[in-house]
Enzyme design. Structure first.
Site, PDB file in Angstrom:
ATOM      1  N   ASP A   1       0.951  -1.208  -0.102  1.00  0.00           N
ATOM      2  CA  ASP A   1      -0.133  -0.144  -0.137  1.00  0.00           C
ATOM      3  C   ASP A   1       0.962   1.077   0.077  1.00  0.00           C
ATOM      4  OD1 ASP A   1      -2.784   0.761  -0.077  1.00  0.00           O
ATOM      5  OD2 ASP A   1      -2.314   1.675   1.777  1.00  0.00           O
TER       6      ASP A   1
ATOM      7  N   GLY B   1       0.787   7.992 -11.598  1.00  0.00           N
ATOM      8  CA  GLY B   1       0.275   8.694 -10.365  1.00  0.00           C
ATOM      9  C   GLY B   1       0.656  10.105 -10.305  1.00  0.00           C
TER      10      GLY B   1
ATOM     11  N   ASP C   1       4.093  10.885  -9.845  1.00  0.00           N
ATOM     12  CA  ASP C   1       5.312  10.998 -10.238  1.00  0.00           C
ATOM     13  C   ASP C   1       5.999  12.548 -10.963  1.00  0.00           C
ATOM     14  OD1 ASP C   1       6.738   8.680  -9.052  1.00  0.00           O
ATOM     15  OD2 ASP C   1       5.892   7.477 -10.731  1.00  0.00           O
TER      16      ASP C   1
END
Ligand code: IMP
Length: 204
Positions: free
Chosen positions: A70, A159, A161
């Protein structure tokens, strides 16, 4: 010899597979299973808790030794948000790419006017390895520090980045090659720690 990585995110699978390759364990993703196991609700309030619940649920459901992770972004100026809600920060609707774009836009809006010295942030990753009987074999963590940029830059990664700016190299995480990102990322660190655990275990 096989470990199930409890994700259908091809980026995460690629990043983890690359690091675990030398251990001799083959890492397969959820998409390679003939039938999809029920998806557990990720309702814990910590990355560690969510990684643990996913690893145990998928290991029990599939009979594989299962590795779950996660991860998310913690932003100092937002008191650690979006944290465990990173994936659905702006919306839970749409394709992965649409959600990523909406999340990045929302983050930039929330931080508008915040000066560079207060834009500290980090990706955090918790990993958990569980056996089919539900026992936890190992847990590892990693962190990836940077600053939230004023605008997205770069096409690699996924995401957030394009928004994690790395002052030491003057690039965002999305401007690094996959190898460069793995060498310094939260997931890379957690996976390397897990690789050291796996090297001591007989392939299962
Ligand atoms: P998860 O898939 O539920 O663990 O959600 C993690 C979310 O955190 C992703 O959807 C991304 O928004 C963000 N995230 C986690 N790791 C990274 C990364 O390596 N780069 C960019 N965003 C990440």
């Amino acid at each position: 010899m096989r470990i199930l990585l409890a994700t259908s995110n091809p980026n995460k699978l690629r990043e983890v597979r690359e690091i675990l390759a030398p251990t001799g364990f083959e890492v397969v993703g959820l998409d390679s299973l003939p039938e999809q196991p029920p998806e557990p609700a990720e309702d814990e309030t910590t990355f560690e808790g969510n990684a643990r619940l996913k690893a145990v649920a998928y290991a029990r459901a599939t009979n594989y030794r299962c590795l779950a992770e996660d991860s998310g972004l913690e932003v100092d100026a937002l008191d650690g948000a979006p944290g465990v809600y990173s994936a659905r920060y702006a919306s839970a609707e749409g394709s992965r790419e649409q959600r990523d774009r909406a999340n990045n836009e929302k983050l930039l809006q929330e931080l508008s006017g915040v000066p560079p010295e207060e834009r500290g942030a980090r990706f955090v990753c918790a990993m958990c390895l569980a056996d089919p009987d539900g026992s936890i074999v190992a847990e590892t963590q990693g962190r990836y520090e940077g600053l939230i940029a004023d605008a997205p830059r770069g096409d690699n990664g996924f995401g957030y980045d394009p928004l994690l700016y790395l002052p030491d190299v003057g690039l965002t995480s999305a401007e690094l090659s996959p190898e460069e990102k793995n060498a310094r990322s939260h997931r890379g660190a957690a996976a390397r720690a897990m690789a050291r655990v796996l090297e001591r275990l007989a392939p299962h």
